[in-house]
Design a protein around this motif. Structure first.
Motif, PDB file in Angstrom:
ATOM      1  N   ARG A 143      25.469   3.606 -32.612  1.00 21.89           N
ATOM      2  CA  ARG A 143      24.704   4.373 -33.598  1.00 21.89           C
ATOM      3  C   ARG A 143      23.265   4.562 -33.110  1.00 21.89           C
ATOM      4  NH1 ARG A 143      21.400   2.590 -37.145  1.00 21.89           N
ATOM      5  NH2 ARG A 143      22.230   0.469 -37.137  1.00 21.89           N
ATOM      6  N   MET A 144      22.670   3.522 -32.557  1.00 15.12           N
ATOM      7  CA  MET A 144      21.303   3.625 -32.057  1.00 15.12           C
ATOM      8  C   MET A 144      21.207   4.612 -30.899  1.00 15.12           C
ATOM      9  SD  MET A 144      19.977  -0.317 -32.257  1.00 15.12           S
ATOM     10  CE  MET A 144      18.525   0.050 -31.304  1.00 15.12           C
ATOM     11  N   VAL A 145      22.199   4.610 -30.006  1.00 13.91           N
ATOM     12  CA  VAL A 145      22.209   5.538 -28.876  1.00 13.91           C
ATOM     13  C   VAL A 145      22.317   6.973 -29.382  1.00 13.91           C
ATOM     14  CG1 VAL A 145      23.540   6.299 -26.874  1.00 13.91           C
ATOM     15  CG2 VAL A 145      23.077   3.874 -27.215  1.00 13.91           C
ATOM     16  N   GLN A 146      23.165   7.203 -30.358  1.00 10.66           N
ATOM     17  CA  GLN A 146      23.312   8.547 -30.912  1.00 10.66           C
ATOM     18  C   GLN A 146      22.020   9.013 -31.572  1.00 10.66           C
ATOM     19  OE1 GLN A 146      26.705   8.231 -33.481  1.00 10.66           O
ATOM     20  NE2 GLN A 146      28.184   8.396 -31.802  1.00 10.66           N
ATOM     21  N   GLU A 147      21.317   8.103 -32.255  1.00  8.61           N
ATOM     22  CA  GLU A 147      20.049   8.464 -32.888  1.00  8.61           C
ATOM     23  C   GLU A 147      19.007   8.847 -31.838  1.00  8.61           C
ATOM     24  OE1 GLU A 147      18.797   5.247 -35.381  1.00  8.61           O
ATOM     25  OE2 GLU A 147      20.446   5.533 -36.786  1.00  8.61           O
ATOM     26  N   THR A 148      18.965   8.117 -30.728  1.00 12.25           N
ATOM     27  CA  THR A 148      17.971   8.417 -29.702  1.00 12.25           C
ATOM     28  C   THR A 148      18.286   9.729 -28.993  1.00 12.25           C
ATOM     29  OG1 THR A 148      19.150   7.077 -28.066  1.00 12.25           O
ATOM     30  CG2 THR A 148      17.376   6.020 -29.279  1.00 12.25           C
ATOM     31  N   GLN A 149      19.549  10.104 -28.918  1.00 12.56           N
ATOM     32  CA  GLN A 149      19.909  11.354 -28.268  1.00 12.56           C
ATOM     33  C   GLN A 149      19.444  12.562 -29.070  1.00 12.56           C
ATOM     34  OE1 GLN A 149      24.119  10.937 -27.642  1.00 12.56           O
ATOM     35  NE2 GLN A 149      23.828   9.907 -25.670  1.00 12.56           N
ATOM     36  N   HIS A 150      19.140  12.374 -30.342  1.00 15.30           N
ATOM     37  CA  HIS A 150      18.639  13.471 -31.168  1.00 15.30           C
ATOM     38  C   HIS A 150      17.117  13.507 -31.170  1.00 15.30           C
ATOM     39  CE1 HIS A 150      22.568  14.480 -32.688  1.00 15.30           C
ATOM     40  NE2 HIS A 150      22.780  13.224 -32.979  1.00 15.30           N
ATOM     41  N   GLY A 151      16.505  12.706 -30.310  1.00 14.00           N
ATOM     42  CA  GLY A 151      15.049  12.608 -30.256  1.00 14.00           C
ATOM     43  C   GLY A 151      14.407  13.748 -29.495  1.00 14.00           C
ATOM     44  N   LYS A 152      13.105  13.597 -29.250  1.00 14.97           N
ATOM     45  CA  LYS A 152      12.306  14.617 -28.594  1.00 14.97           C
ATOM     46  C   LYS A 152      12.363  14.417 -27.077  1.00 14.97           C
ATOM     47  CE  LYS A 152       7.680  16.473 -29.182  1.00 14.97           C
ATOM     48  NZ  LYS A 152       6.382  16.243 -29.835  1.00 14.97           N
ATOM     49  N   PHE A 153      12.681  15.459 -26.338  1.00 14.61           N
ATOM     50  CA  PHE A 153      12.774  15.391 -24.891  1.00 14.61           C
ATOM     51  C   PHE A 153      11.803  16.381 -24.256  1.00 14.61           C
ATOM     52  CE2 PHE A 153      16.889  13.888 -26.329  1.00 14.61           C
ATOM     53  CZ  PHE A 153      17.037  12.749 -25.575  1.00 14.61           C
ATOM     54  N   HIS A 154      11.310  16.026 -23.065  1.00 16.86           N
ATOM     55  CA  HIS A 154      10.399  16.889 -22.323  1.00 16.86           C
ATOM     56  C   HIS A 154      10.974  17.137 -20.935  1.00 16.86           C
ATOM     57  CE1 HIS A 154       7.259  16.342 -25.325  1.00 16.86           C
ATOM     58  NE2 HIS A 154       7.524  15.049 -25.299  1.00 16.86           N
ATOM     59  N   SER A 155      10.650  18.302 -20.370  1.00 13.78           N
ATOM     60  CA  SER A 155      11.082  18.581 -19.006  1.00 13.78           C
ATOM     61  C   SER A 155      10.191  17.806 -18.039  1.00 13.78           C
ATOM     62  CB  SER A 155      10.990  20.080 -18.715  1.00 13.78           C
ATOM     63  OG  SER A 155       9.636  20.475 -18.686  1.00 13.78           O
ATOM     64  N   MET A 156      10.629  17.665 -16.807  1.00 12.39           N
ATOM     65  CA  MET A 156       9.839  16.955 -15.801  1.00 12.39           C
ATOM     66  C   MET A 156       8.507  17.656 -15.561  1.00 12.39           C
ATOM     67  SD  MET A 156      11.105  14.140 -14.897  1.00 12.39           S
ATOM     68  CE  MET A 156      10.197  13.759 -13.427  1.00 12.39           C
ATOM     69  N   GLN A 157       8.506  18.969 -15.586  1.00 11.24           N
ATOM     70  CA  GLN A 157       7.274  19.728 -15.373  1.00 11.24           C
ATOM     71  C   GLN A 157       6.276  19.431 -16.501  1.00 11.24           C
ATOM     72  OE1 GLN A 157       7.892  23.924 -15.044  1.00 11.24           O
ATOM     73  NE2 GLN A 157       5.785  24.346 -14.483  1.00 11.24           N
ATOM     74  N   ASP A 158       6.749  19.398 -17.741  1.00 11.06           N
ATOM     75  CA  ASP A 158       5.875  19.076 -18.863  1.00 11.06           C
ATOM     76  C   ASP A 158       5.320  17.664 -18.738  1.00 11.06           C
ATOM     77  OD1 ASP A 158       6.282  21.557 -20.008  1.00 11.06           O
ATOM     78  OD2 ASP A 158       7.853  20.836 -21.392  1.00 11.06           O
ATOM     79  N   LEU A 159       6.172  16.728 -18.339  1.00 10.49           N
ATOM     80  CA  LEU A 159       5.716  15.347 -18.180  1.00 10.49           C
ATOM     81  C   LEU A 159       4.669  15.221 -17.088  1.00 10.49           C
ATOM     82  CD1 LEU A 159       9.042  13.342 -18.579  1.00 10.49           C
ATOM     83  CD2 LEU A 159       7.111  13.437 -20.152  1.00 10.49           C
ATOM     84  N   LYS A 160       4.879  15.902 -15.972  1.00 12.73           N
ATOM     85  CA  LYS A 160       3.909  15.855 -14.878  1.00 12.73           C
ATOM     86  C   LYS A 160       2.574  16.431 -15.323  1.00 12.73           C
ATOM     87  CE  LYS A 160       7.243  15.904 -11.110  1.00 12.73           C
ATOM     88  NZ  LYS A 160       7.776  16.639  -9.960  1.00 12.73           N
ATOM     89  N   GLN A 161       2.617  17.498 -16.108  1.00 12.18           N
ATOM     90  CA  GLN A 161       1.392  18.111 -16.612  1.00 12.18           C
ATOM     91  C   GLN A 161       0.671  17.162 -17.563  1.00 12.18           C
ATOM     92  OE1 GLN A 161       2.044  21.789 -18.650  1.00 12.18           O
ATOM     93  NE2 GLN A 161      -0.120  22.129 -19.061  1.00 12.18           N
ATOM     94  N   LYS A 162       1.409  16.511 -18.463  1.00 10.15           N
ATOM     95  CA  LYS A 162       0.805  15.572 -19.405  1.00 10.15           C
ATOM     96  C   LYS A 162       0.203  14.374 -18.676  1.00 10.15           C
ATOM     97  CE  LYS A 162       3.758  16.669 -23.326  1.00 10.15           C
ATOM     98  NZ  LYS A 162       2.869  16.888 -24.450  1.00 10.15           N
ATOM     99  N   ILE A 163       0.882  13.889 -17.647  1.00 11.28           N
ATOM    100  CA  ILE A 163       0.362  12.764 -16.868  1.00 11.28           C
ATOM    101  C   ILE A 163      -0.904  13.176 -16.130  1.00 11.28           C
ATOM    102  CG2 ILE A 163       0.837  11.254 -14.899  1.00 11.28           C
ATOM    103  CD1 ILE A 163       3.769  11.171 -15.902  1.00 11.28           C
TER     104      ILE A 163
END
Length: 54
Positions: free
Chosen positions: A25-45
């Motif tokens: 159940r916890m895994v399913q809840e996390t799969q509905h979470g917010k995801f970012h692309s690698m490009q977005d993450l690199k920009q934020k970092i």
């Protein structure tokens, strides 16, 4: 007749037992979470590094 092999996998932190259903159940809840692309993450970092650079 030999012993049957049972899985005794602990999916939780020590001292906090969880059932397999709770973990699923916890895994399913996390799969509905917010995801970012690698490009977005690199920009934020990069923004974070420039903000806190010494």
């Amino acid at each position: 007749m030999g012993k049957t092999k049972t899985l005794k996998t602990n999916y939780a932190l020590p001292g906090q037992p969880m059932t397999e259903e709770e973990v699923k159940r916890m895994v399913q809840e996390t799969q509905h979470g917010k995801f970012h692309s690698m490009q977005d993450l690199k920009q934020k970092i990069a923004e974070w590094k420039s903000k806190f650079a010494r």
